[in-house]
Every structure is written in C-alpha cells, then in structure tokens.
Design a protein around this motif. Structure first.
Motif, short mmCIF file in Angstrom:
data_model
loop_
_atom_site.label_atom_id
_atom_site.label_comp_id
_atom_site.label_asym_id
_atom_site.label_seq_id
_atom_site.Cartn_x
_atom_site.Cartn_y
_atom_site.Cartn_z
N ARG A 1 59.46 -24.25 -90.86
CA ARG A 1 58.40 -24.08 -89.80
C ARG A 1 58.52 -22.57 -89.71
O ARG A 1 58.77 -22.08 -88.38
CB ARG A 1 58.70 -24.93 -88.53
N SER B 1 57.20 -15.26 -92.46
CA SER B 1 55.95 -16.17 -92.65
C SER B 1 54.89 -15.56 -93.62
O SER B 1 54.26 -16.24 -94.15
CB SER B 1 55.25 -16.10 -91.05
N ARG C 1 51.82 -24.79 -95.21
CA ARG C 1 52.89 -25.57 -94.59
C ARG C 1 53.15 -26.90 -95.13
O ARG C 1 52.47 -27.75 -95.81
CB ARG C 1 52.40 -25.76 -93.08
N ASP D 1 53.98 -30.43 -94.45
CA ASP D 1 53.42 -31.15 -93.13
C ASP D 1 54.24 -32.46 -92.69
O ASP D 1 54.07 -33.13 -91.82
CB ASP D 1 51.89 -31.61 -93.51
N ALA E 1 62.19 -25.34 -81.41
CA ALA E 1 61.24 -26.49 -81.76
C ALA E 1 61.57 -27.42 -81.02
O ALA E 1 62.59 -27.64 -80.51
CB ALA E 1 61.27 -26.33 -83.20
#
Ligand code: GDP
Length: 482
Positions: A309, A317, A323, A325, A362
């Motif tokens: 993430r 990033s 991404r 998923d 998160a």
C-alpha cells in the motif's frame, strides 16, 4: 516519441490482457514460512482436480482444464514444480525451500458464469505465480534512508534487549574500526560477515526473530559475495562528511549501490507488477518462541504490508505503477493443531494484522486472514481414556527428530497432544503489551513427514490433502473465474 511509444505499449498491453487475461499472484513470507509448499500444493490440486469445496469455480465444475505453460518472463528462474512434487509425493520428504525469485504459469480454462466473461476472456486465465523471499520486501524502508540513518537504526536494534546477546561480536568489532580511516576490503568483508552471522542468529528456531534489512544478506539470490552486499552498518557515526578513500565512504557507496542495483529494480520489475498477493507467516513458531518473537513478527508484517500500500512516500510510490487489489495473510501449518484451534489461530492472526496495519497508519479491514495448511501432514484423533476426551493429532514424525529422549524412525505413526492456543486474542495481546511474558501455552510442534496420498474408490490417486487451501484460492483468484 518515447511517450507515444509508452502510450501505444500500454494500449497493446491492455488489449492483449483483455483477450488473454493474466493475473500475477505474488507468494511471499519469511524463510520457511511455507511458500514452496503452498505453490506446489496449489498447482497439484488444480492440475489433478483436488478436493476444493470452498473454491466455487472448481467445486461447481466450471474449471474444465488446468495445465502448465512456459512463463512470460524469460529472465526469471522457473519454479521447479516437478522436482518439488516428486519429492513430496514419491519420497514423502519436504522439498528445498525458496532461496530467490521464481515464476510459474498455470493456465486455467473455465466456463464463465457470465456472458460478459464468455465474450471477452474466452474462459481462460493465465495465472502467473511469482515466488519470492519476504526478506527482500523488508528492504523497502532503506530507499528512504541514507547510510547514516541505516547505520543508526541497525545499530539501535542490535543493541536492543531482544538482540544484544546475539549482536555482541559484530558490535565489538565494529566499534574498534575507525570509520574515517583508510578503506579496506578485508575489514568490509569481515564486518559484513559478522553482521550476517548476527542476522542469521536472530532467525534461529529458539529465537524466531524476524529478519532485519538488508534482506539479501540472508537471502542473497545470485548476488552472494558481490560488492553491493559487502557492507555493514557502523556505530556512532558523527555528522561530518566521510573523507574520500575512507572506510565509511566505501560503505556509503556500497549501500547506495545496494539500493540502486538490488532493491529498486526488484520492486520496480517484480513487486510493482503484481495483481494479488499472499503473505505466509509461521505464527505458531513465533508464539512458541515468546513475546519478543511475536512483537518482532508484528513489526516485520507491518513493513511487508507497507510494500503493498505505497503512497505515503513519494520516493517509494513512484516505483509502483499499479496497485495490488487483494492481500491475504495466511498463517500456515495449521495441521499442527486440532481443528478446534484453527479458528483461534485465525482470530489471533487477524488481531496481529490489525495491529501491524495500525503501525503503518492503515486499517486491516481490506486484508483477509486465514489459518491454513497447504499440505496436511496429520489426521485427527482423540484420547478417550480420561474423563474428558483429549484432542490429538496423528502423523509420522521425521526420521531422526527427537522428543523427550525418543528418536523417531521416520516410519512410525505417532499421536501427539498439540496443545491449545489462547482463546481470547484481546487478552493475549494485552498481556503482550504489559512488561511480563504472556503465558503462551507451548504448542507441540513436531515435524511430520508429508502425507501418503490416498486413492479414491476407483483406485485413482487423489491430490495433496490440505486445510482451507480452497478458501485461500477462492479469495485470491475466484473473482477472475466468474
Ligand atoms: P519457504 O519456501 O522457505 O517459505 O518454506 P517451505 O515451503 O519450504 O516450508 C518450510 C517447511 O515448513 C517445510 O519444509 C515443511 O517442513 C514445513 N511446512 C510448510 N508448509 C507446511 C504445511 O502446510 N504443513 C506442514 N505440516 N508443514 C509445512
């Protein structure tokens, strides 16, 4: 222009993935977590129509065929499925574990449940399974650190109470060297070897501490002995610039090479291309080793989840173009427990995942958790001789292993009381927070031989028995077979 070419490339990729859909499934976990066994059993069960009641596509009979095909990446070693399955099934021995990255393509032909699916995919999915050491993921935080910060963190951890008795030799030698003195290959090699020795000692069964970066020190892949791996942290560096030609300057340069030739390409070329990910953990081993090992597993898990993430840090990033998923965290080797404890293991690991997710800001909400045995080496029994029936597991302990002075011959079936896991995850972790050692009842972890493959009523050999492998598959790929 380059940009136009890239755009065309992307369109091409999209079109080809529409008509020839593929899914890249990453399989990771720290060493001996069970990656090799998971992939081998997954493939065997799909190739041979295994018993997978909770994997809807298979159980409803929609999978018509599964077979292996050459993988798409020629520069990645192939996962040696045939060798591993022969060893498991014919020799009933555990195969060699993952040491580096490898890949395998499994093609699944299925009857789509939806007309949309029938029109576009033609009912065929290329499942590209990518196996790689979890140790390599732990390198991600290094990308945001310079050599000084890396040294500071590594030395601080080496001095912490959980590790100081293992790092003594390295720290003693490192504090003797003059960082600003002349660079010497011999000193660099000696320090790198002592540092690696200390990292390996942390992993030993009795301690079961999770690995620290640099990940390649314990899992070098094909880089063993290269300069990019011949460095070590140095203690108590001051802020002054390292003079050119000094040991510190040499270490700094190698640390930067490690980041640019090892870590960054690995993330860009492999991790960033994954669609789905399973993270295997040996939670029982950590719990058996005690408080430090559980806290350490939580830390390692947080760092691993952070890789899937990205976004908080620009430097990182930028490496990720798309991404992942779906992430599944699976506690492996559940066949070491009686089924009454499977849900307890799942509840404990769920809490562990929530705590790890909190560490990285998160929530664990979209991470699925499962307790599983990719290969079930035991069956269950109970001892009814006492007033209460005692749950037992039965298997064939590995030749040469010992319990209470008895050495097993590798042929005799033995019943073992596996022990119980704590019922309440909340109070388990509350105890963990308090300074005292939590009362973790030890689980009897006996290493069993892989099981004999049974035959069905028609005499056909069945596939490898498992626990909840079907649930894992349903979560990881089920929606792509609809
Ligand atoms: P990795 O490739 O390093 O992640 O680990 P492996 O897949 O080679 O597993 C390491 C060891 O754990 C194996 O040699 C087995 O002894 C044990 N193991 C892994 N998965 C299972 C399982 O599902 N059941 C049992 N009983 N043992 C397992």
């Amino acid at each position: 222009t380059d940009e136009a070419l890239i755009a065309l490339g992307t369109i091409g990729e999209r079109a080809s993935s529409l008509f020839n859909p593929s899914l890249r499934l990453g399989v990771t976990g720290l060493s001996r977590a069970g990656k090799t066994i998971f992939i081998t059993s997954l493939v065997h069960n799909l190739l041979h129509g295994g018993r997978l009641p909770m994997f809807e596509a298979a159980w409803s009979g929609r999978i018509s065929k599964a077979y292996l095909q050459p993988q798409p990446d020629d520069d990645v070693p192939r996962f040696q499925y045939e060798d591993h399955i022969a060893r498991l099934v014919q020799d009933r021995l555990w195969p060699d574990s993952t040491r580096a990255i490898s890949e395998l393509r499994l093609v699944i032909e299925y009857e789509s449940a939806s007309s949309w699916g029938r029109m576009f995919s033609g009912g065929k999915l290329n499942l590209d399974i990518v196996d790689y050491p979890g140790e390599w993921l732990l390198d991600l935080p290094l990308l945001t650190q310079d050599y000084r910060a890396f040294s500071r963190n590594a030395v601080e951890l080496a001095r912490s109470s959980a590790r100081s008795d293992l790092s003594g030799k390295f720290l003693a030698r490192a504090s003797q060297v003059d960082a600003h003195g002349e660079a010497s290959e011999e000193t660099a090699r000696e320090l790198a070897a002592l540092f690696t020795e200390y990292l390996a000692a942390c992993k030993a069964d009795s301690r079961a501490l999770s690995t620290l970066p640099p990940g390649r020190f314990l899992m070098p892949g094909d880089l063993d002995g290269s300069p990019a791996l011949t460095f070590a942290p140095l203690p108590d560096l001051d802020d002054s610039r390292a003079p050119s030609g000094s040991l510190q300057a040499m270490m700094e340069r190698r640390f930067e090479s490690y980041k640019s030739v090892v870590v960054r390409p690995f993330f860009r070329e492999h991790v960033a291309r994954l669609d789905r990910q399973i993270v295997l953990i040996d939670a029982m081993q950590a719990m058996n080793a005690g408080r430090d090992a559980v806290i350490d597993l939580e830390r390692a898990l947080a760092e691993v989840l952070e890789c899937f993430r990205p976004g908080r840090n620009n430097l990182i990033s930028r490496l990720f173009t798309h991404r992942i998923d779906k992430v599944l965290v699976a506690a492996t080797k559940a066949d070491h427990l009686h089924h009454e404890s499977h849900d307890r293991l799942e509840a404990l690991v769920s809490r562990l995942v929530d705590r790890a997710a909190e560490r990285i800001g998160a929530t664990g909400a979209d991470i699925e958790v499962i307790a599983m045995a990719a290969v079930r080496a035991t069956r269950e029994a109970s001892d009814t001789s006492g007033s209460e029936a005692l749950p037992l597991i039965v298997g064939t302990p590995i030749k040469g292993d010992e319990i209470d002075g008895h050495t097993f011959d590798g042929e005799t079936k033995t019943a073992i009381f596996p022990g119980d896991l704590p019922k309440n995850p909340e109070s388990f972790f509350e105890q963990l927070e308090s300074a005292s050692q939590p009362t973790i009842p030890p689980i009897n972890i006996v290493r069993f031989r892989p099981p004999k493959i049974e035959r069905d009523e028609r005499g056909v050999k069945l596939s490898l028995p498992h626990i909840r492998l079907d649930r894992a598959l349903n979560f990881l790929i089920g929606d792509r077979l609809e």
